[in-house]
Design a protein around this motif. Sequence first.
Motif, PDB file in Angstrom:
ATOM      1  N   ASN A  50      20.331   8.992  19.568  1.00 33.66           N
ATOM      2  CA  ASN A  50      20.685   9.342  18.197  1.00 33.66           C
ATOM      3  C   ASN A  50      21.543   8.257  17.554  1.00 33.66           C
ATOM      4  OD1 ASN A  50      19.278  11.747  18.264  1.00 33.66           O
ATOM      5  ND2 ASN A  50      21.074  12.985  18.744  1.00 33.66           N
ATOM      6  N   GLY A  51      22.459   7.690  18.317  1.00 38.45           N
ATOM      7  CA  GLY A  51      23.290   6.607  17.806  1.00 38.45           C
ATOM      8  C   GLY A  51      22.465   5.381  17.443  1.00 38.45           C
ATOM      9  N   SER A  54      20.512   6.181  14.304  1.00 46.00           N
ATOM     10  CA  SER A  54      21.425   6.168  13.165  1.00 46.00           C
ATOM     11  C   SER A  54      21.705   4.743  12.694  1.00 46.00           C
ATOM     12  CB  SER A  54      22.732   6.861  13.549  1.00 46.00           C
ATOM     13  OG  SER A  54      23.667   6.766  12.512  1.00 46.00           O
ATOM     14  N   GLU A  55      21.935   3.863  13.636  1.00 46.34           N
ATOM     15  CA  GLU A  55      22.198   2.464  13.301  1.00 46.34           C
ATOM     16  C   GLU A  55      20.980   1.825  12.619  1.00 46.34           C
ATOM     17  OE1 GLU A  55      23.719  -1.582  15.520  1.00 46.34           O
ATOM     18  OE2 GLU A  55      24.205   0.374  16.372  1.00 46.34           O
ATOM     19  N   GLU A  58      20.571   3.255   9.070  1.00 45.34           N
ATOM     20  CA  GLU A  58      21.553   2.642   8.175  1.00 45.34           C
ATOM     21  C   GLU A  58      21.116   1.236   7.749  1.00 45.34           C
ATOM     22  OE1 GLU A  58      26.245   1.297   8.113  1.00 45.34           O
ATOM     23  OE2 GLU A  58      25.515   2.547   9.739  1.00 45.34           O
TER      24      GLU A  58
END
Length: 90
Positions: A50-51, A54-55, A58
């Motif tokens: 998920n991280g 997300s990156e 973005e």
Amino acid sequence: MPHTIREKEKLIARVSRISGQVKAIQKALAEEQEASSVMQLIASCRGALNGLMSELIEGHLNEHVADEKNARNRKVAADELLEIVKTYLR
């Protein structure tokens, strides 16, 4: 994708850590560890994925959707992102 090229080493390092987490899940299953331990490993791996997502989202938003100089392609980039997020959330 320019944002992934700029962050290439950082992203590859994150994927390497995720790969290690997946291998830890495989090892835990092979060693018949307690279900709670395996689930914790899976939760950690999911958090790492998920991280990473997300990156990347973005970067995509900043590079392709929010870029006013790229007005013609903003709609296409937004639509691509929307489809990817829908797939990811299934």
